[in-house]
Design an enzyme around this catalytic site. Structure first.
Site, PDB file in Angstrom:
ATOM      1  N   THR A 184       0.849  -1.189   0.000  1.00 29.16           N
ATOM      2  CA  THR A 184       0.000   0.000   0.000  1.00 29.16           C
ATOM      3  C   THR A 184       0.888   1.243   0.000  1.00 29.16           C
ATOM      4  O   THR A 184       2.041   1.184   0.425  1.00 29.16           O
ATOM      5  CB  THR A 184      -0.867   0.066   1.260  1.00 29.16           C
ATOM      6  OG1 THR A 184       0.011   0.045   2.401  1.00 29.16           O
ATOM      7  CG2 THR A 184      -1.827  -1.092   1.346  1.00 29.16           C
ATOM      8  N   GLU A 328      -5.943  -3.778  -0.739  1.00 29.36           N
ATOM      9  CA  GLU A 328      -6.240  -4.930   0.119  1.00 29.36           C
ATOM     10  C   GLU A 328      -7.402  -5.777  -0.416  1.00 29.36           C
ATOM     11  O   GLU A 328      -7.725  -6.820   0.135  1.00 29.36           O
ATOM     12  CB  GLU A 328      -6.600  -4.445   1.538  1.00 29.36           C
ATOM     13  CG  GLU A 328      -5.428  -3.896   2.342  1.00 29.36           C
ATOM     14  CD  GLU A 328      -5.219  -2.393   2.143  1.00 29.36           C
ATOM     15  OE1 GLU A 328      -5.628  -1.856   1.092  1.00 29.36           O
ATOM     16  OE2 GLU A 328      -4.623  -1.765   3.044  1.00 29.36           O
ATOM     17  N   LYS A 439     -13.899  17.871  10.956  1.00 32.83           N
ATOM     18  CA  LYS A 439     -14.815  17.873  12.097  1.00 32.83           C
ATOM     19  C   LYS A 439     -14.970  19.294  12.611  1.00 32.83           C
ATOM     20  O   LYS A 439     -14.048  19.859  13.184  1.00 32.83           O
ATOM     21  CB  LYS A 439     -14.298  16.960  13.208  1.00 32.83           C
ATOM     22  CG  LYS A 439     -15.337  16.762  14.289  1.00 32.83           C
ATOM     23  CD  LYS A 439     -15.073  15.542  15.125  1.00 32.83           C
ATOM     24  CE  LYS A 439     -16.341  15.115  15.824  1.00 32.83           C
ATOM     25  NZ  LYS A 439     -16.133  14.049  16.767  1.00 32.83           N
ATOM     26  N   TRP A 444     -19.549  16.494  11.122  1.00 28.88           N
ATOM     27  CA  TRP A 444     -18.598  16.118  10.067  1.00 28.88           C
ATOM     28  C   TRP A 444     -18.926  16.830   8.768  1.00 28.88           C
ATOM     29  O   TRP A 444     -20.079  16.940   8.378  1.00 28.88           O
ATOM     30  CB  TRP A 444     -18.654  14.604   9.817  1.00 28.88           C
ATOM     31  CG  TRP A 444     -18.218  13.796  11.000  1.00 28.88           C
ATOM     32  CD1 TRP A 444     -19.023  13.076  11.838  1.00 28.88           C
ATOM     33  CD2 TRP A 444     -16.896  13.619  11.481  1.00 28.88           C
ATOM     34  NE1 TRP A 444     -18.275  12.465  12.809  1.00 28.88           N
ATOM     35  CE2 TRP A 444     -16.959  12.780  12.614  1.00 28.88           C
ATOM     36  CE3 TRP A 444     -15.643  14.094  11.070  1.00 28.88           C
ATOM     37  CZ2 TRP A 444     -15.829  12.400  13.337  1.00 28.88           C
ATOM     38  CZ3 TRP A 444     -14.522  13.710  11.790  1.00 28.88           C
ATOM     39  CH2 TRP A 444     -14.625  12.877  12.909  1.00 28.88           C
TER      40      TRP A 444
HETATM   41  P1  AMP Z   1      -5.490   2.102  -2.815  1.00 27.32           P
HETATM   42  O1  AMP Z   1      -5.277   0.971  -1.919  1.00 27.32           O
HETATM   43  O2  AMP Z   1      -4.249   2.907  -3.053  1.00 27.32           O
HETATM   44  O3  AMP Z   1      -6.131   1.667  -4.086  1.00 27.32           O
HETATM   45  O4  AMP Z   1      -6.489   3.117  -2.087  1.00 27.32           O
HETATM   46  C1  AMP Z   1      -7.758   2.714  -1.674  1.00 27.32           C
HETATM   47  C2  AMP Z   1      -8.549   3.910  -1.217  1.00 27.32           C
HETATM   48  O5  AMP Z   1      -8.764   4.815  -2.307  1.00 27.32           O
HETATM   49  C3  AMP Z   1      -9.934   3.578  -0.747  1.00 27.32           C
HETATM   50  O6  AMP Z   1      -9.946   3.122   0.586  1.00 27.32           O
HETATM   51  C4  AMP Z   1     -10.650   4.921  -0.899  1.00 27.32           C
HETATM   52  O7  AMP Z   1     -10.377   5.786   0.173  1.00 27.32           O
HETATM   53  C5  AMP Z   1     -10.012   5.486  -2.140  1.00 27.32           C
HETATM   54  N1  AMP Z   1     -10.864   5.229  -3.306  1.00 27.32           N
HETATM   55  C6  AMP Z   1     -10.735   4.269  -4.228  1.00 27.32           C
HETATM   56  N2  AMP Z   1     -11.698   4.373  -5.177  1.00 27.32           N
HETATM   57  C7  AMP Z   1     -12.467   5.431  -4.834  1.00 27.32           C
HETATM   58  C8  AMP Z   1     -13.639   6.064  -5.391  1.00 27.32           C
HETATM   59  N3  AMP Z   1     -14.192   5.653  -6.522  1.00 27.32           N
HETATM   60  N4  AMP Z   1     -14.165   7.118  -4.714  1.00 27.32           N
HETATM   61  C9  AMP Z   1     -13.617   7.573  -3.567  1.00 27.32           C
HETATM   62  N5  AMP Z   1     -12.523   7.029  -3.007  1.00 27.32           N
HETATM   63  C10 AMP Z   1     -11.945   5.978  -3.618  1.00 27.32           C
END
Ligand code: AMP
Length: 544
Positions: A184, A328, A439, A444
């Site tokens: 990640t 994940e 916040k 929120w």
């Molecule tokens: P990653 O593991 O780098 O792919 O990041 C995952 C995170 O990206 C998720 O937990 C979200 O917070 C954000 N994310 C992924 N897709 C979207 C989406 N379509 N809209 C808003 N947030 C997203």
């Protein structure tokens, strides 16, 4: 009573075997670091992948060994996916945009045995090689004529393959054998590893094929702008060969004009990537006054797709599919393919639905919990932390007990860290990362909602909302914006534009104009960096 059916392991090697047989003429078309466009069929790819697998075995790579890649999207990277996992070892895709410290950390943490690198990243590796495990074998993914001078004592990819047999009987092993490793990024602390298995990868490919690729015309061309080093390009290198679609691999050139040119000349049907990429492409579409030939769909995810962007592409006749997921989760959790009941609605109502993050794919269960761990209703109103469960979701982080211990709730569901609501039709609405919510006075404010509305102002090309500490209200939102042209509208003018959608107390306290927003290694706006950038900033009303 048990069923009486055979049990055959779900193995990644079977996907390529099948594609070579059933869709042998479909292609992988790649923009190469050598500077040209290269084409090869799945049939040819299977033969070269067999050669690579033999070469890996000759290098002593064994079941469970980690083999790293540092590469753009391309056919050699694709061959590595299948050869490495096919012999039961683990393809560890490294994100080249990580900081040198993070790169050193993950290569050591993964205990990689070999690193395959594009020519582009040779200097990056040379700079850190003394801090990487000793005895690492480096391979540059090119031919002899293009091998750069280097201090890595690196082997040449094409020489490694040359002379190896073009067929292989892929070994059989337990389907739970690890196949891929992806760390990640964009978080504080050290990156954490998601370790995919053969089984999870094959199932995820099936889920993705079922929902996303189901409506594509036969032998379509799909372009993953999302990198192979970011969660396996959202599973496309596995799903596309299963479905018989060709892959168009863009290499390093991901700017609007380069993407337009490639999509236009190859008549790409669908392209997948993060919102920042589509803002670039839209710029080029406006400049040229037309969309690329054959362009029919984008799949957008990784961060929230702004409503104005969705509207822009839909107006051009490009179907926007908004997806949500995580490293994940392999990564796809939800998709915005619209049910028939929505397709008959007005344009505005359709855009309303497309701005949400879509519905779950088969194989992923969703629930939202309040702060005490109680389930909240899926009524489109109640918002809480989103938890997920399924065959493509991690059961722990690779060699990281500390992070694994806090990642799951008492029922064993994975906590995403996203705050969301789910409507009765199953549409997910991501309101924010828990840590990005503002916040204010105990209430929120969703930074995503504010950004979405601000983005629809013609003077704003891109923006992000961050929370700034406030002695009375706890935090207040501030808008950091990149201008689209010369105009810099005042805060009052922006408030006037946004006030229809927000209560007065929810509107940002200030607007800060910047040249560009900092991006994470995966192309998302880095709020972590923005918060650091503005840590000494004081809100206007608090200045003395
Ligand atoms: P990653 O593991 O780098 O792919 O990041 C995952 C995170 O990206 C998720 O937990 C979200 O917070 C954000 N994310 C992924 N897709 C979207 C989406 N379509 N809209 C808003 N947030 C997203």
């Amino acid at each position: 009573m048990q069923g009486m059916m055979m049990q055959q392991a779900l193995l990644i090697s079977d996907i390529l075997n099948y594609a070579a047989e059933a869709h042998g003429d479909a292609e992988i078309i790649s923009v190469r670091t050598e500077g040209d466009i290269h084409r090869q069929t799945y049939r040819e790819t299977a033969a070269r992948t067999a050669q690579l697998a033999h070469a890996l075995q000759a290098q002593g790579v064994q079941l469970g060994d980690r083999v790293a890649t540092l590469a753009w999207n391309g056919y050699r990277h694709f061959e590595l996916y299948y050869a490495v996992s096919g012999i039961g070892s683990v393809v560890h895709t490294i994100n080249p945009r990580l900081s040198p410290e993070q790169l050193i950390y993950i290569v050591n943490h993964a205990a990689d045995k070999m690193i395959f690198t594009d020519v582009t990243f040779v200097p990056l590796l040379e700079a850190v090689k003394d801090q990487l495990p000793q005895g690492l074998t480096y391979v540059v993914m090119t031919d002899r004529a293009h091998m750069p001078a280097n201090t890595l004592n690196a082997l040449c990819y094409e020489e490694l393959l040359s002379g190896q047999p073009e067929s292989i009987t892929w070994p059989e092993f337990d389907e739970n054998t690890a196949a891929g490793l992806c760390y990640t990024s964009g978080t504080t602390g050290n990156p954490k590893g998601a370790l995919y298995s053969n089984r999870s990868t094959v199932l995820h490919a099936l889920y993705v094929s079922l929902v996303l690729g189901a409506g594509y015309p036969p032998a379509s061309k799909i372009l993953p702008v999302v990198p192979q080093f970011h969660v396996n390009a959202w599973g496309l290198p596995y799903a596309a060969p299963l479905m018989g679609h060709s892959l168009v691999m863009p290499g390093a050139a991901l700017d609007g004009p380069s993407l337009f040119k490639l999509m236009d000349s190859e008549q790409v049907f669908s392209a997948w990537g993060v919102p920042t990429v589509w803002l670039g492409l839209m710029g080029e579409i406006k400049a040229q006054g037309r969309k690329p030939e054959g362009f029919s769909e984008i799949v957008v995810g990784g961060s929230a797709a702004p409503r104005s962007m969705i509207e822009g592409f839909e107006t051009l006749g490009v179907d926007v599919v908004h997806a949500w997921g995580m490293t994940e989760m392999s990564p796809i959790g939800t998709h915005g393919k619209m049910p028939e009941s929505v397709k008959t609605k007005s344009f505005k109502e359709q855009i309303d639905k497309k701005s949400l993050q879509g519905r779950r794919v088969f194989g992923v269960d969703l629930k939202i919990n309040d702060e005490d761990g109680n389930r909240l209703p899926h009524d489109g109103v109640a918002a809480g932390e989103l938890f997920v469960r399924g065959n493509g979701i991690i059961s722990g982080y690779f060699n990281n007990e500390e992070a694994s211990a806090t990642a799951f709730d008492s029922e064993g569901w994975f906590g995403t860290g996203d705050i969301a609501s789910i409507d009765p039709q199953g549409f997910l609405s991501i309101q924010d990362r828990a840590k990005d919510l503002v916040k204010s006075g105990g209430e929120w404010i969703s930074s995503i909602d504010l950004e979405n509305t601000a983005m629809s102002h013609e003077a704003i090309a891109n923006c992000a909302v961050i929370a700034i500490p406030h002695p009375k209200w706890d935090e207040r939102p501030v808008l950091v914006a990149v201008p689209a042209g010369e105009a810099r509208p005042s805060l009052e003018a922006l408030h006037a534009h946004m006030s229809e959608h927000f209560a007065k107390w929810q509107l940002p306290d200030d607007v800060l104009w910047v040249e560009a927003l900092p991006l994470t290694a995966t192309g998302k706006v880095s709020k972590l960096t923005l918060r650091k950038q503005f840590e000494d900033y004081t809100l206007p009303e608090l200045r003395t």
